[in-house]
Design a protein around this motif. Structure first.
Motif, PDB file in Angstrom:
ATOM      1  N   PHE A 151       0.842  -1.188   0.000  1.00  0.00           N
ATOM      2  CA  PHE A 151       0.000   0.000   0.000  1.00  0.00           C
ATOM      3  C   PHE A 151       0.874   1.234   0.000  1.00  0.00           C
ATOM      4  CE2 PHE A 151       0.419  -1.809   4.203  1.00  0.00           C
ATOM      5  CZ  PHE A 151       0.802  -0.750   5.003  1.00  0.00           C
ATOM      6  N   THR A 152       0.413   2.244  -0.733  1.00  0.00           N
ATOM      7  CA  THR A 152       1.149   3.500  -0.825  1.00  0.00           C
ATOM      8  C   THR A 152       0.378   4.644  -0.189  1.00  0.00           C
ATOM      9  OG1 THR A 152       0.199   3.858  -3.020  1.00  0.00           O
ATOM     10  CG2 THR A 152       2.380   2.814  -2.915  1.00  0.00           C
ATOM     11  N   ALA A 153      -0.867   4.398   0.167  1.00  0.00           N
ATOM     12  CA  ALA A 153      -1.692   5.392   0.858  1.00  0.00           C
ATOM     13  C   ALA A 153      -2.110   4.799   2.204  1.00  0.00           C
ATOM     14  CB  ALA A 153      -2.917   5.740   0.007  1.00  0.00           C
ATOM     15  N   PRO A 154      -2.373   5.655   3.181  1.00  0.00           N
ATOM     16  CA  PRO A 154      -2.743   5.150   4.508  1.00  0.00           C
ATOM     17  C   PRO A 154      -3.966   4.233   4.478  1.00  0.00           C
ATOM     18  CG  PRO A 154      -2.305   7.496   4.597  1.00  0.00           C
ATOM     19  CD  PRO A 154      -2.320   7.123   3.149  1.00  0.00           C
ATOM     20  N   ILE A 155      -3.984   3.289   5.404  1.00  0.00           N
ATOM     21  CA  ILE A 155      -5.095   2.363   5.580  1.00  0.00           C
ATOM     22  C   ILE A 155      -5.832   2.766   6.851  1.00  0.00           C
ATOM     23  CG2 ILE A 155      -5.726  -0.046   5.932  1.00  0.00           C
ATOM     24  CD1 ILE A 155      -3.082  -0.785   4.627  1.00  0.00           C
ATOM     25  N   ASP A 156      -7.159   2.731   6.816  1.00  0.00           N
ATOM     26  CA  ASP A 156      -7.978   3.106   7.960  1.00  0.00           C
ATOM     27  C   ASP A 156      -8.460   1.856   8.694  1.00  0.00           C
ATOM     28  OD1 ASP A 156      -9.763   4.127   9.794  1.00  0.00           O
ATOM     29  OD2 ASP A 156     -10.999   5.172   8.320  1.00  0.00           O
ATOM     30  N   PHE A 157      -8.010   1.700   9.957  1.00  0.00           N
ATOM     31  CA  PHE A 157      -8.396   0.558  10.784  1.00  0.00           C
ATOM     32  C   PHE A 157      -9.318   0.974  11.936  1.00  0.00           C
ATOM     33  CE2 PHE A 157      -4.369  -1.150   9.041  1.00  0.00           C
ATOM     34  CZ  PHE A 157      -4.832  -2.374   8.581  1.00  0.00           C
ATOM     35  N   ASP A 158     -10.020   2.079  11.811  1.00  0.00           N
ATOM     36  CA  ASP A 158     -10.852   2.605  12.884  1.00  0.00           C
ATOM     37  C   ASP A 158     -11.821   1.544  13.412  1.00  0.00           C
ATOM     38  OD1 ASP A 158     -12.004   4.563  14.627  1.00  0.00           O
ATOM     39  OD2 ASP A 158     -13.649   4.776  13.185  1.00  0.00           O
ATOM     40  N   ARG A 159     -11.593   1.112  14.643  1.00  0.00           N
ATOM     41  CA  ARG A 159     -12.421   0.147  15.364  1.00  0.00           C
ATOM     42  C   ARG A 159     -12.580  -1.203  14.661  1.00  0.00           C
ATOM     43  NH1 ARG A 159     -16.747   4.641  16.757  1.00  0.00           N
ATOM     44  NH2 ARG A 159     -15.639   5.614  15.069  1.00  0.00           N
ATOM     45  N   ALA A 160     -11.619  -1.547  13.814  1.00  0.00           N
ATOM     46  CA  ALA A 160     -11.629  -2.876  13.181  1.00  0.00           C
ATOM     47  C   ALA A 160     -11.244  -3.926  14.218  1.00  0.00           C
ATOM     48  CB  ALA A 160     -10.656  -2.916  12.010  1.00  0.00           C
ATOM     49  N   PHE A 161     -11.778  -5.117  14.078  1.00  0.00           N
ATOM     50  CA  PHE A 161     -11.505  -6.217  14.991  1.00  0.00           C
ATOM     51  C   PHE A 161     -10.317  -7.004  14.443  1.00  0.00           C
ATOM     52  CE2 PHE A 161     -12.633 -10.534  16.714  1.00  0.00           C
ATOM     53  CZ  PHE A 161     -12.420 -10.215  18.047  1.00  0.00           C
ATOM     54  N   LEU A 162      -9.180  -6.978  15.152  1.00  0.00           N
ATOM     55  CA  LEU A 162      -7.922  -7.558  14.658  1.00  0.00           C
ATOM     56  C   LEU A 162      -7.488  -8.780  15.465  1.00  0.00           C
ATOM     57  CD1 LEU A 162      -5.861  -4.306  13.976  1.00  0.00           C
ATOM     58  CD2 LEU A 162      -7.349  -5.569  12.417  1.00  0.00           C
ATOM     59  N   PHE A 163      -8.413  -9.615  15.882  1.00  0.00           N
ATOM     60  CA  PHE A 163      -8.071 -10.799  16.660  1.00  0.00           C
ATOM     61  C   PHE A 163      -7.228 -11.769  15.823  1.00  0.00           C
ATOM     62  CE2 PHE A 163      -9.147 -15.139  18.101  1.00  0.00           C
ATOM     63  CZ  PHE A 163      -8.607 -15.069  19.380  1.00  0.00           C
ATOM     64  N   LEU A 164      -5.988 -12.013  16.260  1.00  0.00           N
ATOM     65  CA  LEU A 164      -5.027 -12.896  15.589  1.00  0.00           C
ATOM     66  C   LEU A 164      -4.791 -12.525  14.118  1.00  0.00           C
ATOM     67  CD1 LEU A 164      -5.987 -16.381  17.107  1.00  0.00           C
ATOM     68  CD2 LEU A 164      -4.327 -14.705  17.940  1.00  0.00           C
ATOM     69  N   THR A 165      -4.913 -11.253  13.807  1.00  0.00           N
ATOM     70  CA  THR A 165      -4.647 -10.760  12.456  1.00  0.00           C
ATOM     71  C   THR A 165      -3.140 -10.725  12.232  1.00  0.00           C
ATOM     72  OG1 THR A 165      -6.647  -9.437  12.541  1.00  0.00           O
ATOM     73  CG2 THR A 165      -5.006  -8.806  10.888  1.00  0.00           C
ATOM     74  N   ARG A 166      -2.666 -11.293  11.121  1.00  0.00           N
ATOM     75  CA  ARG A 166      -1.230 -11.417  10.840  1.00  0.00           C
ATOM     76  C   ARG A 166      -0.686 -10.112  10.257  1.00  0.00           C
ATOM     77  NH1 ARG A 166       0.176 -17.043  10.913  1.00  0.00           N
ATOM     78  NH2 ARG A 166       2.257 -16.182  10.998  1.00  0.00           N
TER      79      ARG A 166
END
Length: 89
Positions: A29-44
């Protein structure tokens, strides 16, 4: 499990997304990614440069799977123990 390997996810908005067990290793990715309140349980996120991401919080990182190569936004820190060390490939 969702794999983003070799995917260009530039500028993606994952707000409120359930990304449990997703694999971001190898994504570009070359532009920012938005993770606002995303659920990242065991996300690699091992080796992923998230330094320009937005909406990422400490509680999200504490559930994710990162390593010493994972780059984080300013103000966030690597957990002492990533929760899935035993599951690393």
């Amino acid at each position: 499990m969702r794999s983003f390997h070799a995917a260009d996810i530039s500028g993606s908005r994952f707000s409120f997304a359930n990304l449990a067990r997703a694999d971001f290793r190898g994504a570009t990715f070359t532009a920012p990614i938005d993770f606002d309140r995303a659920f990242l349980f065991l996300t690699r996120i091992e080796g992923v440069d998230l330094s320009n991401s937005v909406g990422l919080s400490q509680w999200q990182l504490n559930m994710a799977c990162g390593d010493a190569r994972t780059e984080l936004p300013s103000g966030l820190t690597r957990p002492e123990d990533w929760p899935c060390q035993f599951q690393q490939e």
